[in-house]
Write a protein that holds these residues in place. Structure first.
Motif, PDB file in Angstrom:
ATOM      1  N   UNK A  44       4.745  12.473   6.371  1.00 60.97           N
ATOM      2  CA  UNK A  44       3.318  12.870   7.885  1.00 60.97           C
ATOM      3  C   UNK A  44       2.983  14.077   8.039  1.00 60.97           C
ATOM      4  N   UNK A  45       1.648  14.440   7.560  1.00 64.77           N
ATOM      5  CA  UNK A  45       0.990  15.983   7.743  1.00 64.77           C
ATOM      6  C   UNK A  45       1.314  15.861   9.844  1.00 64.77           C
ATOM      7  N   UNK A  71       0.756  -0.912  -0.020  1.00 57.39           N
ATOM      8  CA  UNK A  71       0.238   0.334   0.369  1.00 57.39           C
ATOM      9  C   UNK A  71       1.111   1.121  -0.369  1.00 57.39           C
ATOM     10  N   UNK A  72       0.297   2.232  -0.002  1.00 59.80           N
ATOM     11  CA  UNK A  72       0.765   3.831  -0.568  1.00 59.80           C
ATOM     12  C   UNK A  72       0.688   4.308   1.094  1.00 59.80           C
ATOM     13  N   UNK A  87       2.303   8.732   4.009  1.00 58.71           N
ATOM     14  CA  UNK A  87       2.409   8.243   2.734  1.00 58.71           C
ATOM     15  C   UNK A  87       3.479   7.631   2.197  1.00 58.71           C
ATOM     16  N   UNK A  88       3.567   7.305   1.198  1.00 59.58           N
ATOM     17  CA  UNK A  88       4.706   6.589   0.122  1.00 59.58           C
ATOM     18  C   UNK A  88       5.500   7.634  -0.449  1.00 59.58           C
ATOM     19  N   UNK A  89       6.571   8.727  -0.465  1.00 59.04           N
ATOM     20  CA  UNK A  89       6.391   9.425  -1.975  1.00 59.04           C
ATOM     21  C   UNK A  89       7.230   8.874  -2.972  1.00 59.04           C
ATOM     22  N   UNK A  90       7.832   9.655  -3.847  1.00 57.70           N
ATOM     23  CA  UNK A  90       8.545   8.983  -4.807  1.00 57.70           C
ATOM     24  C   UNK A  90       8.331   7.574  -4.998  1.00 57.70           C
TER      25      UNK A  90
END
Length: 259
Positions: free
Chosen positions: A86-87, A43-44, A57-60
């Motif tokens: 992470x917000x 998952x993302x 959230x996974x980025x790149x």
């Protein structure tokens, strides 16, 4: 007399057993503001197992892979600019006390510092380009450059290492631990200055981690060296597999349902 002796021995036994079973579940308590095991493996989104829900959230091209204990995340360095975003939340605005712990596997050294856990211009702990670990903050008495503690021992490549850092604004003391041993300490002083920026895993403002991260815990309290060593030795799942007797703690069985 014999009965009194037996009763005394019985009470000693009861106190001893209570000291075992009523020990705090340090991995997940009221002071834990972010807790990642990375055991979902897909998952993302990375699920936060603390009560604060600080999911990332996974980025790149950040991806799931084998970690130190079970699953972890793999980051590709400056090229793909991989990281976890992470917000911001009130729970991540650490002001008077801080502890950050993580397992890191380095394929290569980064071009700058703090590619572990970073809240840019507020606090960061992680590997640095000079092959050392770093704790950096902005405090009410020192700016982002001055409020810095650098580790003394070199960080090895191609092996898992445990990095932890603490800061206590009451005493002003910052500490860095490498594989559970005190690596460096310094008096910095001042409260940590919070901001509205996100928290990143695997990057600083420019550098990006080339390697792996596993088992991340962020706390709004100063953890003792014993606590750091305990989590390092048994892992988050190992700590939480013990059914807690404290209403502030949550067992691993319950937390697994969130993954």
């Amino acid at each position: 007399m014999v009965n009194l002796l037996r009763f005394g021995l019985f009470m000693i036994f009861v106190v001893f057993m209570m000291s075992i079973f009523l020990q705090p579940i340090y991995a997940q308590d009221e002071n834990t503001v972010l807790l990642y095991t990375f055991e979902s493996g897909d998952g993302e989104v990375v699920k936060d197992l603390s009560v604060h829900g600080n999911d990332g959230t996974l980025m790149g091209s950040t991806d799931w892979d084998n970690g130190k204990l079970g699953n972890g995340l793999v980051f590709g360095g400056n090229g793909p600019k991989d990281f976890v975003n992470i917000p911001d939340s009130d729970s991540l605005d650490l002001v008077t006390e801080l502890t950050i712990e993580m397992w890191v596997y380095l394929n290569a050294y980064s071009s700058a510092g703090g590619t572990g856990v970073t809240k840019e211009k507020s606090y960061k702990i992680g590997p640095r380009s000079n092959q050392r670990s770093i704790l950096r903050m902005t405090t009410t008495t020192s700016d982002w450059v001055s409020a810095t503690l650098i580790g003394e021992k070199p960080l090895p490549l191609n092996t898992w290492i445990h990095i932890a850092g603490t800061y206590d604004a009451n005493s002003g003391d910052g500490k860095l631990y490498l594989d559970g041993k005190l690596d460096s300490e310094r008096n910095i002083g001042g409260d940590i200055v919070p901001n509205n920026g996100p928290v990143w895993l695997g990057r600083g403002s420019n550098p990006y981690l080339d390697g792996y991260i596993d088992e991340v815990r962020v706390s709004n309290v100063v953890r003792s060296q014993k606590e750091v060593q305990h989590l390092m030795n048994v892992g988050i799942e190992g700590v939480l597999s013990v059914s807690p007797n404290d209403k502030l703690a949550t067992s691993w069985g319950k937390l697994k349902s969130k993954l």
